[in-house]
Each structure stands twice: as structure tokens, then as C-alpha cells.
Design a protein around this motif. Structure first.
Motif, PDB file in Angstrom:
ATOM      1  N   ASP A  65      -4.153  -0.586  -2.095  1.00 20.55           N
ATOM      2  CA  ASP A  65      -5.386   1.037  -1.671  1.00 20.55           C
ATOM      3  C   ASP A  65      -5.198   1.866  -3.271  1.00 20.55           C
ATOM      4  N   GLY A  79      -4.096   6.218  -2.561  1.00 21.42           N
ATOM      5  CA  GLY A  79      -4.141   5.927  -1.677  1.00 21.42           C
ATOM      6  C   GLY A  79      -5.345   5.762  -0.748  1.00 21.42           C
ATOM      7  N   THR A  80      -6.786   5.984  -1.101  1.00 21.96           N
ATOM      8  CA  THR A  80      -7.754   5.941  -0.871  1.00 21.96           C
ATOM      9  C   THR A  80      -8.725   4.962  -0.862  1.00 21.96           C
ATOM     10  N   ASP A  81      -8.724   3.919  -1.884  1.00 20.10           N
ATOM     11  CA  ASP A  81      -9.000   3.022  -1.728  1.00 20.10           C
ATOM     12  C   ASP A  81      -8.773   1.573  -1.063  1.00 20.10           C
ATOM     13  N   GLU A  82     -10.122   1.656  -0.151  1.00 15.87           N
ATOM     14  CA  GLU A  82      -9.901   0.725   1.509  1.00 15.87           C
ATOM     15  C   GLU A  82     -10.801   0.200   1.674  1.00 15.87           C
ATOM     16  N   ARG A 100      -9.152  -0.059   8.415  1.00 18.19           N
ATOM     17  CA  ARG A 100      -8.436   0.429   7.330  1.00 18.19           C
ATOM     18  C   ARG A 100      -7.993  -0.290   6.063  1.00 18.19           C
ATOM     19  N   SER A 143      -4.470   1.061   4.299  1.00 14.86           N
ATOM     20  CA  SER A 143      -4.435   2.512   3.333  1.00 14.86           C
ATOM     21  C   SER A 143      -3.241   3.439   4.348  1.00 14.86           C
ATOM     22  N   ARG A 144      -3.451   4.553   3.124  1.00 17.69           N
ATOM     23  CA  ARG A 144      -2.690   6.133   4.115  1.00 17.69           C
ATOM     24  C   ARG A 144      -3.337   6.225   5.144  1.00 17.69           C
ATOM     25  N   CYS A 162       1.086  -1.077  -0.026  1.00 20.09           N
ATOM     26  CA  CYS A 162       0.463   0.083  -0.430  1.00 20.09           C
ATOM     27  C   CYS A 162       0.620   1.419  -0.224  1.00 20.09           C
ATOM     28  N   GLY A 184      -6.570  -1.272   3.062  1.00 18.06           N
ATOM     29  CA  GLY A 184      -6.266  -1.941   1.796  1.00 18.06           C
ATOM     30  C   GLY A 184      -7.018  -2.811   0.621  1.00 18.06           C
TER      31      GLY A 184
END
Length: 372
Positions: free
Chosen positions: A117, A121-124, A138, A176-177, A81, A140
Motif C-alpha cells: 500500500d 499506506g494510502t496506495d489502495e 481497500r 491498506s491502513r 501492507c 494494497g
């Protein structure tokens, strides 16, 4: 309680068996074929190495794992991720370029790479675990979509957690981030006003009206912020950053709970290679002299036992001359007993991660080391 089995082999080879063949034999002996891979998606969680770092695992090892999965009828992919910090892996495009530069191309590894992710980095996936510190992890999305998780870990030192092992690779690496931010701090970002240009993009992406522009600079209201991390992803100047203010034991415990979120409810298998044991994480764009000589390769179904075994083996090794560990030992007054990783980074400790992993049912710290 029965001890967990951890299988181990050295890096010593012969004319009849090279290291790649030895890794395959280690996996087989450890029970890899007990997993039903037929038509299953298998995520191979690995660290591709920050650009400039040369201590990361060679892609040749990843190919052994990917080929073995395919041999058993599975569909492997390499994954990691995006990073919370600014570097060469902060978004999927940079991440992929770095992976390719470090040799992790489909031609070299025999399988494709999916950044877990997504682009920013927001696909979680929000994974309920109801832990002591984390209620929803949270993770990925691509990693959670996999049917099977295989961790391929470079075991090394770490400036925050003492060492970067299997639990670090799974728990922090699969987050994820926003998940990384939650583990490192209270889970809400701050603005570096020196970098902020007041463009307002963070206002547009936030669904909770947390950012505002004051005197030409963004400010984030933590009472409104939910810690989703989307503002970090869109900031054109990398002015929005996650903090790192969690106490080390808290970071370690959250990391164990995130690992549980990744591993629960599906087959998982873990491999750790103790080689090029750099004092810091492979997230650094450089790597220093290894703190100890190469140790060997280990595999287990139990991530806690595997980390414990790796730490024990490392602490039995001599210290590499000229390393940070060697320098710190020379400064210390008492050389009688010490922990290599704590001595390398005296402000760290790694035992809280192992202890919490046991407490939450991630694995056992009691293990039987089976050398092959």
C-alpha cells in the motif's frame, strides 16, 4: 460437496531431504504447478515480523517459494501492507528497513520486496465485493496488481482473533491502513489529544473537511470522515489512531470478506507453517514461549480449509510448559476439554471467521488431510 484437499507434512527430516526441500515437495504435491506462472506477477504475501520479534518465518522459506515461481516462469515479489498501529512497519521505509533487518533482502530471498500500500499506506485499490459487512474492500494496490497471490503464513496465536492464520494473513495483511481500520472498528480514526500538537497537517490532507482544530487540538468529525486513513499517514506525532472497538465476531467476518476481495478472480495458493506458535501476533515487538510444539507444514488452494486443518492439528498437540497457555490451564477449573487458542486468550473465538468464510464462498471447512 467434495472435501477440500489439504496437504500436510511434519518437520521431521532425513539425510536425503531437508526442510526446504520438503517444503518444495509439499507445494508440488499440493498442485502448485497447476498454476500458469508464465510471465505472470506473483505476490507472495508474508509477514516480515515486527522489529524485536523472532517468531516470524525465516526468509529461507520465502526463497523456496520465490525460486519455485521463477522456475515455472513467473515474476515473484514479497509483499505486506503497512500497519495501522505505530511500530517499525507503519510506513514503507521503516517497513523495508525492518524486513531487511529480519533477513528479507533480495540476496537472501531471491526476489524483491514491494510494500503493498505504498509509502504512507494510502496506495489502495477499492475492490467491490458487496459483502454483508464490506461493500468495497481497500486492498494494497500492488497486491491487486499481481496476477497470482501466494500466501506464506506463520500460524500462531492472536490476541484479537484467537489465531493468526491464512485468512488473517490475506485479509488483514493485504488491507491498506484504511482497510485495516475498517476491519477493526467502524472505519474512522480518532485523535489522541495528549499527542496532538495542533499542527493542522491533517486539515490539509483531508478532502472532506473532517478535521478541525479546537483549543489547539485536532478533532475529527465522523459525519464528514470517509475513513480513507490519509490523516493517519501524515500525522507527525502519530496522534491520529484507528480504534479497535469492533466485536471479535465482526472483526473475523470482515477479515474473511477482505480475504475474498484479495482472492476472487485469480489463481491463489496458500501455505501455512505451524512452528514457533507464539501466543501473540508477529506484529508484537517480542515473542513469548510457544504455546505448543512445532507441528508441520501445510498447503492448499482453499484458505478456509487450511485454517481449519491448522487449528485442528494445533488442538491435538500437548501444551508447552511455562507458556501462557500452560499458565491459563493451571488456573482453569475444568481441564477436560478446551481449545488451545481460546484458552490462551479467553476473550477470543476463531470459529466465526471459518463459518463466515464458508458462507461467502471463500472456501470450505470440510477437508481431507493428505499427509506426504
Amino acid at each position: 460437496m467434495e472435501k477440500s484437499h489439504v496437504f500436510y507434512t511434519t518437520f521431521k527430516t532425513s539425510l536425503r531431504e531437508n526442510l526446504l526441500q520438503k517444503l518444495h515437495r509439499l507445494m508440488k504435491q499440493a498442485g502448485f504447478e497447476q498454476i500458469d506462472f508464465t510471465d505472470k506477477y506473483a505476490a507472495i504475501k508474508i509477514h516480515f515480523g515486527e522489529y524485536g520479534n523472532l517468531a516470524f518465518l525465516r526468509p529461507n522459506y520465502a526463497k523456496v517459494v520465490a525460486d519455485y515461481v521463477k522456475e515455472l516462469g513467473g515474476k515473484p515479489f514479497l509483499t505486506d501492507c503497512n500497519t495501522l498501529y505505530v511500530g517499525s512497519r507503519k510506513n514503507a521505509l521503516d517497513h523495508l528497513e525492518t524486513a531487511y533487518a529480519n533477513g528479507f533482502s533480495p540476496l537472501q530471498t531471491g526476489c524483491h520486496i514491494i510494500i503493498g500500500d505504498g509509502l504512507k499506506g494510502t496506495d489502495e485499490a477499492l475492490v467491490p465485493i458487496n459483502g454483508e459487512y464490506v461493500k468495497e474492500a481497500r486492498i494494497g494496490q500492488a497486491i491487486m496488481d499481481a496476477d497470482i497471490v501466494i500466501s506464506l503464513t506463520h500460524f500462531k496465536g492472536h490476541e484479537l482473533t484467537g489465531f493468526g492464520g491464512v485468512i488473517k494473513n490475506i485479509g488483514m495483511g493485504s488491507a491498506s491502513r484504511a482497510g485495516k481500520m475498517e476491519q477493526h472498528c467502524e472505519g474512522k480514526p480518532n485523535v489522541n489529544t495528549d499527542k496532538c500538537i495542533g499542527c493542522g497537517i491533517c486539515l490539509k490532507i483531508c478532502a472532506h473537511d473532517a478535521p478541525t482544530i479546537t483549543n489547539g487540538k485536532a478533532v475529527i468529525n465522523h459525519k464528514k470522515c470517509v475513513g480513507c486513513g490519509r490523516c493517519l499517514a501524515v500525522c507527525p506525532k502519530d496522534a491520529i489512531q484507528g480504534g479497535a472497538d469492533a466485536a471479535i465476531p465482526m472483526l473475523n467476518r470482515k477479515m474473511a470478506e477482505y480475504s475474498l476481495a484479495v482472492c476472487q478472480g485469480r489463481p491463489c495458493f496458500h501455505i501455512a507453517l505451524i512452528c514457533d506458535v507464539s501466543p501473540n501476533c508477529d506484529c508484537h515487538s517480542e515473542n513469548d514461549i510457544p504455546i505448543i510444539p512445532n507441528v508441520g507444514m501445510l498447503a492448499s488452494f482453499d484458505p478456509v480449509a487450511l485454517d481449519a486443518a491448522c487449528a485442528d492439528l494445533c488442538n491435538r498437540m500437548p501444551v508447552m510448559d511455562g507458556s501462557v497457555l500452560c499458565e491459563n490451564l493451571r488456573k482453569a477449573h475444568d481441564h477436560a476439554e478446551h481449545d488451545h487458542f481460546v484458552m490462551t486468550h479467553p476473550e477470543t473465538e476463531w470459529t466465526s471467521c471459518i463459518e463466515h468464510g464458508v458462507k461467502i464462498g471463500l472456501g470450505s471447512s470440510e477437508y481431507e488431510l493428505i499427509q506426504i
